[in-house]
Design an enzyme around this catalytic site. Structure first.
Site, PDB file in Angstrom:
ATOM      1  N   TYR A 106       4.600   3.661  -3.344  1.00 18.16           N
ATOM      2  CA  TYR A 106       5.094   2.794  -2.267  1.00 18.16           C
ATOM      3  C   TYR A 106       5.454   3.690  -1.092  1.00 18.16           C
ATOM      4  O   TYR A 106       6.492   4.349  -1.088  1.00 18.16           O
ATOM      5  CB  TYR A 106       6.301   1.992  -2.763  1.00 18.16           C
ATOM      6  CG  TYR A 106       6.819   0.946  -1.801  1.00 18.16           C
ATOM      7  CD1 TYR A 106       6.173   0.648  -0.601  1.00 18.16           C
ATOM      8  CD2 TYR A 106       7.978   0.222  -2.096  1.00 18.16           C
ATOM      9  CE1 TYR A 106       6.648  -0.314   0.262  1.00 18.16           C
ATOM     10  CE2 TYR A 106       8.471  -0.749  -1.234  1.00 18.16           C
ATOM     11  CZ  TYR A 106       7.800  -1.007  -0.061  1.00 18.16           C
ATOM     12  OH  TYR A 106       8.289  -1.951   0.802  1.00 18.16           O
TER      13      TYR A 106
ATOM     14  N   LYS B 112       0.849   1.264  -1.878  1.00 18.57           N
ATOM     15  CA  LYS B 112       1.287   0.210  -0.972  1.00 18.57           C
ATOM     16  C   LYS B 112       1.617   0.885   0.346  1.00 18.57           C
ATOM     17  O   LYS B 112       2.565   1.665   0.445  1.00 18.57           O
ATOM     18  CB  LYS B 112       2.500  -0.537  -1.524  1.00 18.57           C
ATOM     19  CG  LYS B 112       2.998  -1.644  -0.586  1.00 18.57           C
ATOM     20  CD  LYS B 112       4.218  -2.352  -1.138  1.00 18.57           C
ATOM     21  CE  LYS B 112       4.708  -3.407  -0.136  1.00 18.57           C
ATOM     22  NZ  LYS B 112       5.927  -4.112  -0.624  1.00 18.57           N
TER      23      LYS B 112
END
Length: 311
Positions: free
Chosen positions: A154, A182
Site C-alpha cells: 500500500y 495499491k
C-alpha cells in the site's frame, strides 16, 4: 482476534498474479448499528451487492473500514463475514494488515495462516518512522519471505511521508511474494508513469485514489481498490473494462463523470460522506463513524447524492 475459531477450510494455494487482481475491488466500510456495534448483517449485504454488480473482490479492514477504531472482536466479526461471502462467491479477498513496525506486521501476517480464502494481504509502506528506501525494501523483503499469503504493497506517500522512486517501487514489485501495489500518490506522478511503463512480471498496480483511477487505468493499471465503488458499482466495472478493451472515448467520458462522484464522496474525510449516502439509501442502519471522525454534513451528503443521480 482468534482466527483459529473460524471455519477450518483449506487456504487457496494459488498465488494471485496480474489476472487475479485485475478489475475493481471494494474496500468495505464497517457499518454500525444504533447501539454502536458492528452491523454484521448489513456488512454481508454490502459484500454481496458489490459482487453481484461485477466487482472482482472485496477488501476487508482497509482504511475505509476504520480498523484503527475497531476492537479485536469486531475485526474478527468483519473478517468472518468477508471470508464467508468470498468463499461462497469465489471472489478475491484482500485483507488489510500491518503497521510501521516490521516485527508486529510479521506477527499479524502469521495469523493469516489460520484464515481461509485470503487472496492477499494489503500492507502499508512504513509510516511515521520514515525509513530510507533501503529500509522500506528490507521491511517488505522480510515480510514477504515469511508471510503465509502474498502481499500487496500500500503506497500512499501523502499519509506515510514516504515518497519512493520508480526504481524502488519496481524493486518492491519484483520481490518474491509481492504480487501487487495499491498506488495512492494523490495524482498521476512521474513515478506512476515510469512504474507502469516497465512493470515487474506478474505484478499488478491497483489505483488507490478514486479520483485518478481512470488515468491510471489508461496508463496500464490492472484495476483499482476504490471506496467510491460502493456506489455506481456497474459504472466503475464498466470503466475498467472499457480501458482494458482500448475503448478510450467511452472510458474517458465515463471516467469524467465518475471523478465528479468521487470528488463529492471525498470532500470530507473518508468514509464519512460514503456512509451518509449509504444510510440515505437505506443500505446501512446508521451513518455513524467513530472518533476522531465525525459524520459528514447533510449538505455534503446531499451533494454526493446529486452527483450519483447525474450518472
Amino acid at each position: 482476534m482468534s482466527p483459529a475459531t473460524l471455519s477450518p477450510d483449506a487456504l487457496s494455494t494459488d498465488a494471485p498474479g496480474n489476472d487475479t487482481l485485475a478489475g475493481i475491488h471494494v474496500p468495505l466500510i464497517t457499518p454500525f448499528a444504533a447501539d454502536g456495534t458492528v452491523a454484521a448483517t448489513s456488512l454481508e449485504g454490502l459484500a454481496h451487492a458489490v459482487l453481484d454488480a461485477g466487482t472482482r473482490g472485496i477488501v476487508a479492514l482497509g482504511t475505509t473500514a476504520e480498523p484503527a477504531s475497531l476492537t479485536a472482536d469486531e475485526k474478527h466479526t468483519v473478517i468472518e463475514v468477508c471470508v464467508r461471502v468470498c468463499r461462497e462467491r469465489g471472489a478475491t479477498l484482500i485483507l488489510g494488515a500491518g503497521s510501521h513496525d516490521t516485527r508486529a506486521t510479521a506477527a499479524a501476517l502469521a495469523e493469516l495462516a489460520h484464515l481461509p480464502h485470503v487472496t492477499a494481504a494489503l500492507v502499508p509502506v512504513p509510516y511515521f518512522t520514515r525509513p530510507q528506501a533501503a529500509g522500506v525494501l528490507a521491511h517488505f523483503t522480510s515480510l514477504a519471505a515469511a508471510s503465509p499469503v502474498p502481499l500487496i504493497v500500500y503506497h500512499v506517500p501523502y499519509r506515510t511521508a514516504q515518497p519512493l522512486s520508480a526504481a524502488c517501487l519496481r524493486a518492491l514489485g519484483a520481490l518474491p511474494g509481492v504480487v501487487g501495489m495499491k498506488y495512492a500518490a494523490g495524482g498521476v506522478d512521474e513515478q506512476a508513469v515510469e512504474l507502469l511503463g516497465d512493470l515487474p512480471e506478474d505484478f499488478a498496480v491497483l489505483a488507490g485514489d478514486d479520483l485518478f483511477v481512470s488515468p491510471l487505468l489508461a496508463l496500464g493499471a490492472a484495476g483499482g481498490i476504490l471506496a467510491s465503488a460502493h456506489l455506481a458499482i456497474e459504472s466503475f466495472v464498466e470503466l475498467a473494462a472499457a480501458w482494458h478493451a482500448g475503448e478510450a472515448t467511452r472510458a474517458r467520458n465515463l471516467g469524467h463523470r465518475l471523478t465528479a462522484l468521487s470528488a463529492a464522496l471525498f470532500s470530507e474525510p473518508n468514509p464519512t460522506v460514503l456512509k451518509g449516502v449509504l444510510h440515505a439509501q437505506g443500505r446501512i442502519p446508521t451513518a455513524d463513524v467513530r472518533l476522531p471522525l465525525v459524520p459528514a454534513s447533510r449538505a455534503t451528503v446531499d451533494a454526493a447524492l446529486d452527483r450519483l443521480a447525474e450518472l
